[in-house]
Design a protein around this motif. Structure first.
Motif, mmCIF file in Angstrom:
data_model
loop_
_atom_site.group_PDB
_atom_site.id
_atom_site.type_symbol
_atom_site.label_atom_id
_atom_site.label_comp_id
_atom_site.label_asym_id
_atom_site.label_seq_id
_atom_site.Cartn_x
_atom_site.Cartn_y
_atom_site.Cartn_z
ATOM 1 N N LEU A 1 22.169 26.937 67.382
ATOM 2 C CA LEU A 1 21.104 27.237 66.430
ATOM 3 C C LEU A 1 20.070 26.119 66.393
ATOM 4 O O LEU A 1 18.861 26.363 66.373
ATOM 5 N N GLU A 2 20.561 24.895 66.458
ATOM 6 C CA GLU A 2 19.633 23.761 66.416
ATOM 7 C C GLU A 2 18.708 23.780 67.630
ATOM 8 O O GLU A 2 17.503 23.583 67.511
ATOM 9 N N ILE A 3 19.306 24.031 68.782
ATOM 10 C CA ILE A 3 18.490 24.078 69.998
ATOM 11 C C ILE A 3 17.473 25.207 69.923
ATOM 12 O O ILE A 3 16.301 25.033 70.278
ATOM 13 N N ILE A 4 17.925 26.349 69.464
ATOM 14 C CA ILE A 4 17.013 27.494 69.384
ATOM 15 C C ILE A 4 15.865 27.188 68.431
ATOM 16 O O ILE A 4 14.712 27.516 68.706
ATOM 17 N N LYS A 5 16.175 26.533 67.336
ATOM 18 C CA LYS A 5 15.097 26.189 66.399
ATOM 19 C C LYS A 5 14.082 25.265 67.065
ATOM 20 O O LYS A 5 12.882 25.398 66.882
ATOM 21 N N GLY A 6 14.601 24.326 67.853
ATOM 22 C CA GLY A 6 13.701 23.437 68.588
ATOM 23 C C GLY A 6 12.810 24.229 69.528
ATOM 24 O O GLY A 6 11.589 24.021 69.592
ATOM 25 N N LEU A 7 13.415 25.181 70.230
ATOM 26 C CA LEU A 7 12.629 26.013 71.147
ATOM 27 C C LEU A 7 11.637 26.880 70.365
ATOM 28 O O LEU A 7 10.501 27.069 70.794
ATOM 29 N N GLN A 8 12.067 27.396 69.221
ATOM 30 C CA GLN A 8 11.171 28.230 68.417
ATOM 31 C C GLN A 8 9.919 27.461 68.016
ATOM 32 O O GLN A 8 8.821 28.018 67.972
ATOM 33 N N GLN A 9 10.097 26.187 67.742
ATOM 34 C CA GLN A 9 8.929 25.378 67.367
ATOM 35 C C GLN A 9 7.966 25.258 68.538
ATOM 36 O O GLN A 9 6.750 25.322 68.370
ATOM 37 N N LEU B 1 13.362 34.522 71.196
ATOM 38 C CA LEU B 1 13.894 33.427 70.384
ATOM 39 C C LEU B 1 14.025 33.829 68.918
ATOM 40 O O LEU B 1 14.905 33.332 68.219
ATOM 41 N N LYS B 2 13.168 34.722 68.471
ATOM 42 C CA LYS B 2 13.246 35.166 67.074
ATOM 43 C C LYS B 2 14.535 35.937 66.844
ATOM 44 O O LYS B 2 15.143 35.843 65.785
ATOM 45 N N PHE B 3 14.933 36.736 67.821
ATOM 46 C CA PHE B 3 16.054 37.638 67.596
ATOM 47 C C PHE B 3 17.403 36.996 67.902
ATOM 48 O O PHE B 3 18.421 37.319 67.285
ATOM 49 N N LEU B 4 17.395 36.115 68.883
ATOM 50 C CA LEU B 4 18.665 35.558 69.366
ATOM 51 C C LEU B 4 19.585 35.024 68.264
ATOM 52 O O LEU B 4 20.785 35.317 68.277
ATOM 53 N N ALA C 1 17.935 36.513 59.484
ATOM 54 C CA ALA C 1 17.546 37.915 59.386
ATOM 55 C C ALA C 1 16.354 38.066 58.443
ATOM 56 O O ALA C 1 15.419 38.824 58.730
ATOM 57 N N ASP C 2 16.396 37.339 57.363
ATOM 58 C CA ASP C 2 15.305 37.400 56.382
ATOM 59 C C ASP C 2 13.973 37.006 57.026
ATOM 60 O O ASP C 2 12.947 37.652 56.858
ATOM 61 N N LYS C 3 14.036 35.939 57.831
ATOM 62 C CA LYS C 3 12.824 35.456 58.510
ATOM 63 C C LYS C 3 12.247 36.538 59.417
ATOM 64 O O LYS C 3 11.078 36.901 59.326
ATOM 65 N N LEU C 4 13.121 37.059 60.266
ATOM 66 C CA LEU C 4 12.670 38.047 61.236
ATOM 67 C C LEU C 4 12.213 39.326 60.542
ATOM 68 O O LEU C 4 11.195 39.911 60.902
ATOM 69 N N ALA C 5 12.964 39.741 59.533
ATOM 70 C CA ALA C 5 12.644 40.984 58.836
ATOM 71 C C ALA C 5 11.260 40.906 58.203
ATOM 72 O O ALA C 5 10.436 41.812 58.354
#
Lengths: 822, 165
Positions: A289-297, A305-308, A322-326
């Protein structure tokens, strides 16, 4: 006469050579005349006769062609040209096996002929005889080792036999011919740069396949300046580095790739593996999750990246993500939001969580017009999309009434949004109101007549409602106006989804002839797909696009696994079996005639229901020349239904032997053909896939019964078969297996079908009893719409009384209250 | 959500299906294979979470040898139910860059129906294509097409690859 060409007088020799040249430039009529000139003087010159036959074949005089060629070969059986020509004609008729045999004969008399060797190579590839392919291509290279596509073809042949090492060797030995500064292929060749790049990447891939990762990596560095397929090069770099466990370098390589395409799940997961992380391991979750957040930035727009995070997060993390994406999706108005989320619903908790989340949004919006992070009132569409989501959510759980309520609200808020009608129609379909579904879909279609997508959906729903004529009227709205014949155009453009749906519609209408016609059309399309690869056996090698070519070969090997083919094949088998059974019972199916007294439909006209006028298309005044058999009577009147079915069975057994349906279908044919060992094989194959498959015991009982009744089958073999069955299945009984699986409707249905096949008053009565009860509470959630419709149809076919059928219908309506089909 | 990747042979039937579902300009399977076997780097698909192809771009290089090497978009389509995700834009971006990198394309061209406002707006506004000229009766039903073009040379530059690894 068996004179060879060179033994003919000069004049005739010249004519013969001229004839061959005429073939090359496709001047078939002139070529034919030239041959006749020779034959005037030498009327039984074998080789000329053969060449004449070749021209006849291309002028569509097939029967004559084969006769003439065969005569030519009889006269000159050792003539290479005659056999070569025969091979060409067989190949032209797509009879590849026969063609290969002819070419082999031709080779005997002229073993160093590069044309024969090359064309034979093409045939061997098509036939997947790779060992023989290696042999002929080796011979070509011995004759001419400089032409690149010869040695490249040999390398490919080696790869296809699994010898990547030999493939590499061939390339390494010969590549200098192309790669050298002084290469003769450089000058005036606009594709030189690309060819070199493809060759180098192919070679590198072979190194990888051969397991030489370090060598491949070093080679990759070396060849970079000459590689134009940058993406492939970078992907290869990342892959090799990871394989060599050079995690840091690999991570940087994957980051580079993500930069180029932040929507690639492959790149993202590759990047994660470089960090030693696996998205499916719960203990890695936080790190991932931390890595994905870094990539999302870094890549805020990336949808992947939003869905993963939703796929691997749980609990509070899941809610947060889910709240973010929704919210993002609702505000943007993304129609496919639920379809994406649906994949998460296999996790019950996640499904419920999402439901609660969206219900929360809905009530908040109703009360305050805002969500908890809104800086201003949300636009009305947010609430509409929210209801849209919740409707699909309700539909997923089978709450069709609630789903439709929500859809109504959404439609009232936004009556011009076509997506809403499409999903409302889908919900009605799930609920068993196919007529209502079709109407809603058509209503949506009227809102955007320029859009083929919704036209396609509407056509499909019309066909599901058995409205063959209306569907045809609707689909032709998007068929090219200048098409000579609209319906033929649909077949020509390989519109397999339409052929398949139409086939099923005719089946439901009990028009077996037309149904079979359509399933055969689907099959024909797939056979065309399979034959399409033929030209690429030389084309791709000349283009150096070997990696793509191997990919095509692998796909072609699997092409008959495609669900549309499989479904059509299974349906065709069932049609043939039905035709056979009716004939055997003394009431053969009669093809439904074409009503030629009625005027053909026009786009403004309407068609009476039940009239299946397929021969003329809408708006056309005469039937297509191609449609010689509009009602499929050829299929119906054939006297070898089971053999026809067997052809489909064989393809299915070869391609999709891992699917239970294959063996269930195969059994029906093998049993009726009295091929008891094959029938047993089907049973065993099915058992290997699923030893508690509902059809197993009925199959066993039926084969035992059939064996008992077959006096012509040898006693020792009978005993052996029955012995095997008893050993595995013991004392198989349909009643017992149903009792043992009393909560599962599939067992009751399979049992009922088995009893019906066994026949006799007791069995039929038992079957009826089971079917009338098909919607009982005890079957719980296994009472799907599809199974209940099947039960309904079986009851009708087995001669159930009006009261039995309405008893069933009433109970089915309790399960599917909105259904119109009971 | 949606993943974007290079098209493979096993996508061809799905691409054909997407094309037949959405557009009236359709092609035989062999034509799809021809693209794959000639310019394998140029075509891309969008795949949803269930593994279904929901959008594609079928691209090639101009085969007219008398003109400078242009990329050309044979066909582009995204299923209607997958709008608002920028799929078309993403597919086009991948295809364009590949045209430039692999084939030295200087520009990319395509045809669009003059009545197709949505598509025209995508190419003009989102993807920065310009109208090059109008081709009268380009489509089989007689409709005119805008031939649109985009210059690629300003967009990309050949990067210096780091070979120190």
């Amino acid at each position: 006469m068996s004179l060879t060409v060179s033994e003919l007088p000069h004049k005739e020799q010249a004519l013969f050579r001229a004839a061959l040249k005429l073939y090359e430039v496709k001047q078939f009529k002139k070529g034919l005349k030239t041959c006749d000139q020779i034959l005037k003087k030498y009327s039984s010159h074998g080789e000329t006769l053969a060449v004449k036959g070749m021209f006849l074949a291309h002028l569509d005089r097939k029967e004559e062609a084969y006769e003439t060629i065969k005569r030519g070969i009889e006269i000159s059986p050792k003539s290479s040209i005659s056999w070569h020509v025969y091979g060409i004609v067989c190949r032209f008729d797509e009879n590849y096996e026969e063609a290969a045999r002819c070419y082999e004969e031709a080779l005997k008399a002229d073993s160093e002929n590069p044309t024969i060797l090359r064309e034979l190579g093409q045939l061997y590839t098509q036939l997947r005889q790779y060992q023989k392919l290696v042999e002929v291509r080796s011979r070509i290279v011995k004759i001419d080792s400089s032409t690149p596509h010869y040695w490249l073809g040999l390398a490919v042949a080696h790869q296809l036999t699994g010898r990547n090492d030999l493939a590499l060797k061939v390339i390494s030995t010969h590549e200098h011919i192309l790669l050298d500064e002084s290469s003769p292929f450089k000058a005036n060749n606009s594709s030189y740069k690309g060819d070199v790049s493809e060759l180098l990447m192919y070679k590198n891939w072979l190194m990888e396949l051969n397991g030489d990762y370090q060598t491949a990596l070093d080679n990759l560095k070396e060849v970079r300046p000459r590689v134009t397929d940058v993406t492939a090069w970078k992907e290869q770099k990342a892959k090799l580095l990871l394989k060599l466990d050079r995690k840091e370098a690999a991570a940087s390589a994957y980051q580079d790739l993500i930069q180029r395409n932040p929507d690639s799940n492959t790149y993202i997961c590759g990047y994660l593996s470089c960090n030693g992380l696996d998205i499916s391991r719960p203990e890695d979750k936080d790190a991932v999750l931390e890595i994905i957040k870094g990539l999302q930035q870094q890549f805020p727009k990336s949808n992947a990246l939003k869905f993963l995070p939703l796929t691997f997060c749980n609990g509070d993390d899941f809610v947060k993500e889910a709240d973010k994406l929704a919210k993002f999706s609702l505000r943007k108005g993304i129609p496919s939001l639920f379809t994406s989320m649906k994949t998460l619903y296999t996790d019950k908790v996640k499904g419920e969580t999402l439901g609660k989340l969206f219900e929360g949004y809905s009530s908040q919006l109703r009360a305050t017009k805002r969500l908890d992070d809104s800086t201003d009132d949300e636009s009305l569409s947010v609430s509409t999309w929210c209801m849209f989501y919740l409707a699909q959510h309700a539909d997923y759980y089978g709450n069709y009434e609630r789903a439709l309520q929500l859809m109504e609200a959404a439609i009232n808020a936004s009556p011009d949004t076509v997506d809403l009608y499409m999903v409302k129609a889908k919900i009605l379909k799930h609920a068993g109101d196919i007529r209502g579904a079709r109407d809603v879909m058509d209503f949506g279609r009227q809102k955007d007549l320029n859009d083929r997508f919704i036209n396609t959906r509407t056509v499909k729903y019309m066909l599901r409602n058995n409205e063959v004529d209306d569907a045809e009227k609707t689909i032709v709205l998007f068929v090219r106006d200048d098409a000579e014949h609209m319906i033929q155009e649909i077949v020509d453009t390989q519109t397999i989804w339409y052929m398949r749906e139409r086939g099923h519609a005719y089946r439901r209408l009990d028009d077996i002839g037309r149904a079979l016609k359509h399933f055969h059309q689907v099959s024909h399309s797939f056979e065309t797909y399979h034959k399409d690869q033929y030209d690429f056996h030389t084309y791709a090698i000349r283009k150096f696009t070997i990696r793509a070519y191997i990919d095509i070969l692998e796909w072609e090997d699997q092409v008959f696994t495609h669900p549309v083919y499989v479904d059509s094949a299974v349906a065709a088998i069932s049609c043939y079996v039905d035709l056979h059974d009716r004939k055997a019972a003394g009431s053969p199916f009669a093809p439904i005639s074409v009503d030629t007294s009625k005027k053909p439909m026009t786009r403004n006209g309407t068609a009476k229901s039940g009239q299946h006028n397929l021969s003329a298309g809408v708006g056309e005044s005469k039937p297509a020349a191609v449609d010689a058999d509009p009602n499929g009577s050829a299929f119906v009147m054939a006297d070898n239904h089971l053999e026809k079915a067997l052809k489909f069975v064989e393809v299915l057994e070869r391609s999709v032997g891992s699917q239970p349906e294959t063996h269930v279908s195969a059994f029906e044919v093998h049993l009726r053909m009295k091929k008891y060992f094959l029938a047993l094989k089907s049973i065993n194959s099915l058992r290997a896939i699923d030893d508690n498959h509902p059809s197993l015991v009925p199959m066993v009982v039926r084969i035992n019964t059939a064996l008992d009744a077959d006096d012509s089958f040898a006693a020792p073999m009978k005993a052996a078969l029955k012995g095997q069955l008893t050993k595995v299945f013991g004392d198989a009984s349909i009643a017992k297996t149903i009792e043992e699986n009393s909560k599962y409707l599939p067992f009751a249905l399979a049992g009922a079908k088995g009893l019906i096949c066994l026949g006799g008053d007791t069995n039929i009565a038992q079957a009826k009893g089971l079917l009338v009860q098909a919607a009982s509470e005890r079957y719980g959630a296994t009472r799907t719409l599809k199974s209940l419709i099947e039960a309904r149809d079986l009851l009708a076919n087995v001669g159930a009384s009006e009261s039995e059928r309405s008893t069933f219908a009433a109970s089915a309506k309790k399960v599917f209250s909105l259904a119109t089909c009971f | 959500m949606i993943t974007i990747r290079q098209a493979r042979a096993s996508d061809e039937i799905a691409m054909q299906n997407c094309n037949l579902t959405n557009l009236p300009e359709n092609y035989h399977m062999k034509y799809y294979l021809y693209h794959l076997a000639t310019w394998p780097e140029l075509s891309f698909v969008a795949e949803n979470e269930q593994g279904r192809v929901v959008g594609y771009v079928l691209a090639k290089m101009n085969e007219d040898m008398t003109e400078p090497l242009d990329g050309h978009i044979t066909s582009l389509s995204v299923m209607r139910s997958y709008r608002r995700l920028g799929i078309a834009e993403r597919l086009m971006n991948q295809a364009q860059r590949a045209m430039f990198e692999v084939f030295d394309a200087k520009c990319v061209s395509l045809h669009v129906r003059i009545s197709n406002i949505a598509a025209f707006s995508l190419y003009r506004n989102t993807l920065s294509f310009d109208i090059d000229h109008t081709e009268p009766k380009y489509y089989a039903d007689g409709e005119d097409a805008y031939s649109m073009k985009k210059d690629l040379t300003a967009l990309y530059s050949l990067e210096q690859e780091n070979l120190d690894f």
